[in-house]
Write a protein that holds these residues in place. Structure first.
Motif, PDB file in Angstrom:
ATOM      1  N   ALA A  87      44.514  57.027  35.441  1.00 41.05           N
ATOM      2  CA  ALA A  87      44.640  55.882  36.351  1.00 41.05           C
ATOM      3  C   ALA A  87      43.308  55.174  36.550  1.00 41.05           C
ATOM      4  CB  ALA A  87      45.204  56.334  37.697  1.00 41.05           C
ATOM      5  N   TYR A  88      42.214  55.938  36.684  1.00 42.56           N
ATOM      6  CA  TYR A  88      40.928  55.282  36.910  1.00 42.56           C
ATOM      7  C   TYR A  88      40.622  54.301  35.785  1.00 42.56           C
ATOM      8  CZ  TYR A  88      36.185  54.089  37.906  1.00 42.56           C
ATOM      9  OH  TYR A  88      35.060  53.350  38.186  1.00 42.56           O
ATOM     10  N   CYS A  89      40.691  54.757  34.554  1.00 42.18           N
ATOM     11  CA  CYS A  89      40.298  53.900  33.422  1.00 42.18           C
ATOM     12  C   CYS A  89      41.289  52.772  33.188  1.00 42.18           C
ATOM     13  CB  CYS A  89      40.097  54.734  32.165  1.00 42.18           C
ATOM     14  SG  CYS A  89      38.645  55.827  32.280  1.00 42.18           S
ATOM     15  N   VAL A  90      42.575  53.004  33.419  1.00 45.64           N
ATOM     16  CA  VAL A  90      43.550  51.915  33.270  1.00 45.64           C
ATOM     17  C   VAL A  90      43.251  50.812  34.286  1.00 45.64           C
ATOM     18  CG1 VAL A  90      45.978  51.265  33.544  1.00 45.64           C
ATOM     19  CG2 VAL A  90      45.386  53.310  32.253  1.00 45.64           C
ATOM     20  N   VAL A  91      43.023  51.200  35.527  1.00 39.22           N
ATOM     21  CA  VAL A  91      42.779  50.211  36.579  1.00 39.22           C
ATOM     22  C   VAL A  91      41.428  49.519  36.377  1.00 39.22           C
ATOM     23  CG1 VAL A  91      42.429  49.902  39.069  1.00 39.22           C
ATOM     24  CG2 VAL A  91      44.307  51.333  38.242  1.00 39.22           C
ATOM     25  N   ALA A  92      40.369  50.297  36.164  1.00 36.35           N
ATOM     26  CA  ALA A  92      39.029  49.719  36.028  1.00 36.35           C
ATOM     27  C   ALA A  92      38.924  48.843  34.781  1.00 36.35           C
ATOM     28  CB  ALA A  92      37.980  50.826  35.989  1.00 36.35           C
ATOM     29  N   HIS A  93      39.363  49.352  33.653  1.00 37.85           N
ATOM     30  CA  HIS A  93      39.231  48.581  32.409  1.00 37.85           C
ATOM     31  C   HIS A  93      40.310  47.518  32.292  1.00 37.85           C
ATOM     32  CE1 HIS A  93      35.716  50.553  30.871  1.00 37.85           C
ATOM     33  NE2 HIS A  93      36.174  51.614  31.537  1.00 37.85           N
ATOM     34  N   GLY A  94      41.416  47.696  33.002  1.00 40.03           N
ATOM     35  CA  GLY A  94      42.386  46.606  33.099  1.00 40.03           C
ATOM     36  C   GLY A  94      41.772  45.402  33.789  1.00 40.03           C
ATOM     37  N   ALA A  95      40.989  45.666  34.835  1.00 39.92           N
ATOM     38  CA  ALA A  95      40.308  44.575  35.544  1.00 39.92           C
ATOM     39  C   ALA A  95      39.305  43.872  34.632  1.00 39.92           C
ATOM     40  CB  ALA A  95      39.599  45.124  36.782  1.00 39.92           C
ATOM     41  N   ILE A  96      38.523  44.658  33.908  1.00 36.29           N
ATOM     42  CA  ILE A  96      37.540  44.059  32.999  1.00 36.29           C
ATOM     43  C   ILE A  96      38.251  43.301  31.882  1.00 36.29           C
ATOM     44  CG2 ILE A  96      35.606  44.529  31.450  1.00 36.29           C
ATOM     45  CD1 ILE A  96      35.114  47.094  33.210  1.00 36.29           C
ATOM     46  N   ALA A  97      39.350  43.855  31.390  1.00 36.97           N
ATOM     47  CA  ALA A  97      40.116  43.166  30.338  1.00 36.97           C
ATOM     48  C   ALA A  97      40.660  41.835  30.846  1.00 36.97           C
ATOM     49  CB  ALA A  97      41.257  44.057  29.843  1.00 36.97           C
ATOM     50  N   ARG A  98      41.124  41.791  32.096  1.00 41.85           N
ATOM     51  CA  ARG A  98      41.614  40.514  32.643  1.00 41.85           C
ATOM     52  C   ARG A  98      40.506  39.466  32.617  1.00 41.85           C
ATOM     53  NH1 ARG A  98      44.174  44.104  36.157  1.00 41.85           N
ATOM     54  NH2 ARG A  98      42.640  43.840  37.819  1.00 41.85           N
ATOM     55  N   ILE A  99      39.311  39.883  32.955  1.00 41.51           N
ATOM     56  CA  ILE A  99      38.175  38.954  32.975  1.00 41.51           C
ATOM     57  C   ILE A  99      37.797  38.550  31.554  1.00 41.51           C
ATOM     58  CG2 ILE A  99      35.714  38.770  33.519  1.00 41.51           C
ATOM     59  CD1 ILE A  99      36.421  40.651  35.985  1.00 41.51           C
ATOM     60  N   ARG A 100      37.687  39.517  30.666  1.00 49.04           N
ATOM     61  CA  ARG A 100      37.200  39.222  29.312  1.00 49.04           C
ATOM     62  C   ARG A 100      38.232  38.510  28.446  1.00 49.04           C
ATOM     63  NH1 ARG A 100      32.979  44.160  27.959  1.00 49.04           N
ATOM     64  NH2 ARG A 100      31.428  43.380  29.434  1.00 49.04           N
ATOM     65  N   THR A 101      39.515  38.727  28.690  1.00 53.65           N
ATOM     66  CA  THR A 101      40.540  38.013  27.912  1.00 53.65           C
ATOM     67  C   THR A 101      40.952  36.716  28.600  1.00 53.65           C
ATOM     68  OG1 THR A 101      42.405  39.143  28.986  1.00 53.65           O
ATOM     69  CG2 THR A 101      41.495  40.172  26.969  1.00 53.65           C
ATOM     70  N   LEU A 189      40.338  42.031  40.730  1.00 54.48           N
ATOM     71  CA  LEU A 189      39.447  41.409  39.757  1.00 54.48           C
ATOM     72  C   LEU A 189      40.242  40.760  38.627  1.00 54.48           C
ATOM     73  CD1 LEU A 189      36.501  43.918  39.257  1.00 54.48           C
ATOM     74  CD2 LEU A 189      36.468  41.736  40.443  1.00 54.48           C
ATOM     75  N   GLY A 190      39.896  39.537  38.329  1.00 56.35           N
ATOM     76  CA  GLY A 190      40.577  38.811  37.261  1.00 56.35           C
ATOM     77  C   GLY A 190      41.939  38.282  37.649  1.00 56.35           C
ATOM     78  N   ARG A 191      42.314  38.490  38.913  1.00 51.74           N
ATOM     79  CA  ARG A 191      43.608  37.963  39.408  1.00 51.74           C
ATOM     80  C   ARG A 191      43.396  36.842  40.414  1.00 51.74           C
ATOM     81  NH1 ARG A 191      47.324  42.024  37.788  1.00 51.74           N
ATOM     82  NH2 ARG A 191      46.544  44.130  38.053  1.00 51.74           N
TER      83      ARG A 191
END
Length: 196
Positions: A87-101, A189-191
């Motif tokens: 869950a940590y990595c899905v949530v944290a890197h999901g946020a970064i992915a929203r920003i970067r994509t 983040l990213g939303r």
């Protein structure tokens, strides 16, 4: 999660006592994002490992190549972390992915079922190989690597698919082992626009 939820099953270093290089990096991250990700705090009690972790992270994740953008790299983390139930990595890197994509939905779709996510054939092949490496490493063959090359990935890119997947398998397991919860700030983040 409440404000008093522990961020690790292990000791958490006093920020005032961090070695200067880590204190500087942590301050930069906090300034840039508005908060300190829990993984930083959780790793700080072992400074040499924290340095090595962040050096490897930066070497793999902070570059854009024609075959793997920074957004693609984050989506590899999201898909493989979902397969590893982190869950940590899905949530944290999901946020970064929203920003970067620059896409507020794609990371969620990749986390739930990357096979149905609206990604290019190239990225579909990348996620297919990465998730298999994360879940059944012996099932990845030379033909899979050739398929990635056929989608325009360079040797460096193909290596990065494996290295990102492998590095975040370590991260996933440490997050599970230490029970590191995702910061609530990641969810927006990213939303929504960041307040300055």
């Amino acid at each position: 999660m409440t404000a008093d939820t522990p961020i690790s099953r292990f000791p958490v270093a006093d920020p005032a006592g961090l070695p200067a290089d880590l204190a500087e990096r942590y301050a930069e991250v906090q300034e840039r994002s508005g908060f300190l990700p829990n993984v930083f705090a959780a790793l700080a009690w072992r400074p040499d490992e924290a340095r090595a972790f962040f050096a490897m992270h930066d070497a793999l994740m902070e570059k854009d190549t024609p075959g793997l953008s920074t957004g693609d790299r984050e989506l590899i983390v999201v898909a493989t972390s979902a397969a590893n139930d982190c869950a940590y990595c899905v949530v944290a890197h999901g946020a970064i992915a929203r920003i970067r994509t620059r896409d507020p939905l794609l990371a969620d779709l990749v986390a739930v079922d990357w096979r149905k996510a609206p990604v290019s054939p190239r990225l579909h092949a990348v996620l297919d190989v990465a998730v298999r490496l994360a879940t059944e490493p012996a099932a990845v063959t030379a033909d899979d690597l050739d398929r990635l090359r056929g989608h325009g990935l360079t040797e460096e890119d193909v290596w990065d698919v494996g290295a990102i997947t492998s590095f975040f398998a370590l991260s996933n397991r440490l997050a599970h082992f230490a029970a590191i919860p995702p910061n609530p700030e990641f969810h927006l983040l990213g939303r929504v626009p960041r307040q300055r």
